[in-house]
Design a protein around this motif. Structure first.
Motif, PDB file in Angstrom:
ATOM      1  N   LEU A   1      24.502  39.135  10.753  1.00  0.00           N
ATOM      2  CA  LEU A   1      25.753  39.886  10.849  1.00  0.00           C
ATOM      3  C   LEU A   1      26.682  39.066  11.724  1.00  0.00           C
ATOM      4  O   LEU A   1      26.380  38.814  12.894  1.00  0.00           O
ATOM      5  CB  LEU A   1      25.525  41.265  11.471  1.00  0.00           C
ATOM      6  CG  LEU A   1      26.790  42.057  11.843  1.00  0.00           C
ATOM      7  CD1 LEU A   1      27.659  42.332  10.623  1.00  0.00           C
ATOM      8  CD2 LEU A   1      26.422  43.348  12.546  1.00  0.00           C
TER       9      LEU A   1
ATOM     10  N   ILE B   1      28.007  40.184   6.362  1.00  0.00           N
ATOM     11  CA  ILE B   1      26.549  40.261   6.372  1.00  0.00           C
ATOM     12  C   ILE B   1      26.048  39.263   5.336  1.00  0.00           C
ATOM     13  O   ILE B   1      26.512  39.265   4.194  1.00  0.00           O
ATOM     14  CB  ILE B   1      26.052  41.680   6.021  1.00  0.00           C
ATOM     15  CG1 ILE B   1      26.515  42.679   7.086  1.00  0.00           C
ATOM     16  CG2 ILE B   1      24.531  41.693   5.889  1.00  0.00           C
ATOM     17  CD1 ILE B   1      26.199  44.124   6.754  1.00  0.00           C
ATOM     18  N   SER B   2      25.134  38.414   5.741  1.00  0.00           N
ATOM     19  CA  SER B   2      24.548  37.467   4.793  1.00  0.00           C
ATOM     20  C   SER B   2      23.041  37.451   4.976  1.00  0.00           C
ATOM     21  O   SER B   2      22.520  37.888   5.999  1.00  0.00           O
ATOM     22  CB  SER B   2      25.152  36.075   4.957  1.00  0.00           C
ATOM     23  OG  SER B   2      25.186  35.684   6.288  1.00  0.00           O
ATOM     24  N   LYS B   3      22.368  36.947   3.960  1.00  0.00           N
ATOM     25  CA  LYS B   3      20.910  36.875   4.028  1.00  0.00           C
ATOM     26  C   LYS B   3      20.417  35.709   3.192  1.00  0.00           C
ATOM     27  O   LYS B   3      21.103  35.238   2.291  1.00  0.00           O
ATOM     28  CB  LYS B   3      20.263  38.176   3.571  1.00  0.00           C
ATOM     29  CG  LYS B   3      20.810  38.786   2.323  1.00  0.00           C
ATOM     30  CD  LYS B   3      20.275  40.183   2.127  1.00  0.00           C
ATOM     31  CE  LYS B   3      21.152  40.928   1.149  1.00  0.00           C
ATOM     32  NZ  LYS B   3      20.684  42.262   0.907  1.00  0.00           N
TER      33      LYS B   3
ATOM     34  N   THR C   1      19.415  45.337   6.708  1.00  0.00           N
ATOM     35  CA  THR C   1      20.759  45.323   6.126  1.00  0.00           C
ATOM     36  C   THR C   1      21.480  46.627   6.455  1.00  0.00           C
ATOM     37  O   THR C   1      22.674  46.628   6.780  1.00  0.00           O
ATOM     38  CB  THR C   1      20.686  45.092   4.604  1.00  0.00           C
ATOM     39  OG1 THR C   1      20.033  43.837   4.359  1.00  0.00           O
ATOM     40  CG2 THR C   1      22.068  45.073   3.977  1.00  0.00           C
ATOM     41  N   GLU C   2      20.766  47.741   6.417  1.00  0.00           N
ATOM     42  CA  GLU C   2      21.352  49.037   6.778  1.00  0.00           C
ATOM     43  C   GLU C   2      21.757  49.070   8.249  1.00  0.00           C
ATOM     44  O   GLU C   2      22.824  49.569   8.592  1.00  0.00           O
ATOM     45  CB  GLU C   2      20.366  50.171   6.466  1.00  0.00           C
ATOM     46  CG  GLU C   2      20.788  51.532   6.982  1.00  0.00           C
ATOM     47  CD  GLU C   2      22.090  52.058   6.383  1.00  0.00           C
ATOM     48  OE1 GLU C   2      22.745  52.879   7.057  1.00  0.00           O
ATOM     49  OE2 GLU C   2      22.452  51.651   5.274  1.00  0.00           O
TER      50      GLU C   2
ATOM     51  N   GLN D   1      18.430  37.622   8.024  1.00  0.00           N
ATOM     52  CA  GLN D   1      19.653  38.378   7.802  1.00  0.00           C
ATOM     53  C   GLN D   1      20.576  38.087   8.975  1.00  0.00           C
ATOM     54  O   GLN D   1      20.118  37.925  10.109  1.00  0.00           O
ATOM     55  CB  GLN D   1      19.405  39.893   7.728  1.00  0.00           C
ATOM     56  CG  GLN D   1      18.697  40.348   6.488  1.00  0.00           C
ATOM     57  CD  GLN D   1      17.215  40.601   6.714  1.00  0.00           C
ATOM     58  OE1 GLN D   1      16.697  40.478   7.801  1.00  0.00           O
ATOM     59  NE2 GLN D   1      16.516  40.942   5.650  1.00  0.00           N
TER      60      GLN D   1
ATOM     61  N   LYS E   1      13.758  44.326   4.461  1.00  0.00           N
ATOM     62  CA  LYS E   1      15.085  43.708   4.314  1.00  0.00           C
ATOM     63  C   LYS E   1      16.165  44.779   4.238  1.00  0.00           C
ATOM     64  O   LYS E   1      17.220  44.658   4.869  1.00  0.00           O
ATOM     65  CB  LYS E   1      15.130  42.827   3.062  1.00  0.00           C
ATOM     66  CG  LYS E   1      14.369  41.543   3.177  1.00  0.00           C
ATOM     67  CD  LYS E   1      14.487  40.756   1.875  1.00  0.00           C
ATOM     68  CE  LYS E   1      13.713  39.471   1.928  1.00  0.00           C
ATOM     69  NZ  LYS E   1      13.802  38.699   0.678  1.00  0.00           N
TER      70      LYS E   1
ATOM     71  N   SER F   1      24.880  47.082   8.543  1.00  0.00           N
ATOM     72  CA  SER F   1      26.004  47.815   7.945  1.00  0.00           C
ATOM     73  C   SER F   1      26.502  48.910   8.884  1.00  0.00           C
ATOM     74  O   SER F   1      27.719  49.113   9.015  1.00  0.00           O
ATOM     75  CB  SER F   1      25.604  48.426   6.603  1.00  0.00           C
ATOM     76  OG  SER F   1      25.314  47.417   5.675  1.00  0.00           O
TER      77      SER F   1
END
Length: 192
Positions: A69, A55-57, A28-29, A67, A24, A32
């Motif tokens: 974007l 960004i959501s998850k 996310t990285e 995840q 995860k 980002s």
């Protein structure tokens, strides 16, 4: 049905949950890096109202984590525009591009059609742009065959959503591939 002992063994496996957490964090990285690399002014120029980047998850899309974007974030069925990258565990990573039925890009259908063919995008055959089980699991998408299909699609579904699956690679190459796809979309829409 899975045996209770198997479930207990699964939930007792701390190493498994540490790997899930790491996976995860990697995605996310990646998201980002893409979000931070895109000039906000460029996105604002493409579409007003620009509602930013998000960004959501979550953990429960057909019982699987995901995840997302979102770039631009305007889902107005008439004039909206959104670029979405969805990483859905067990399914893959996808780019979705949403256009409201009156967006200038769909009015100038030829460049959009040529882009979809060149970049291997499919058209989502779904009334709801968020019904991912219907779109992905049931394969309700198709390759456009003519410019005329854009107008037929808009009449049938009330919006146009394109999507493509992206291959998993290393984090760096995946981030670069996704970033380049978004930049190509920005370049296409800037011509309008």
């Amino acid at each position: 049905m899975t045996e209770f002992k198997e479930l207990v063994a699964l939930i007792s496996n701390a190493e498994l949950f540490e790997k899930i957490h790491l996976a995860k964090a990697i995605f996310t990285e990646i998201f980002s890096r893409i979000a931070n690399g895109l000039p906000k002014d460029q996105l604002k120029e493409l579409h007003q109202p620009f509602k930013g980047i998000k960004i959501s998850k979550g953990n429960e899309l057909e019982r699987c984590p995901y995840q997302v974007l979102d770039l631009i974030r305007d889902f107005n069925p008439n004039s909206g525009l959104n670029f979405r990258i969805l990483h859905w565990w067990g399914r893959g990573i996808f780019i979705f591009v949403f256009f409201g039925k009156d967006h200038p890009a769909v009015a100038k259908a030829l460049p959009l059609f040529e882009f979809a063919i060149q970049k291997n995008f499919n058209f989502c055959a779904c009334r709801s742009p968020w019904d991912y089980p219907f779109i992905i699991d049931l394969k309700n998408y198709y390759k456009p065959q003519s410019v005329r299909q854009i107008h037929l699609h808009l009449n049938q579904f009330g919006h146009l959503q394109m999507m493509k699956s992206m291959p998993y690679e290393s984090p760096d190459s995946l981030a670069n591939s996704l970033y380049n796809e978004i930049q190509t979309l920005c370049h296409l829409l800037k011509k309008d």
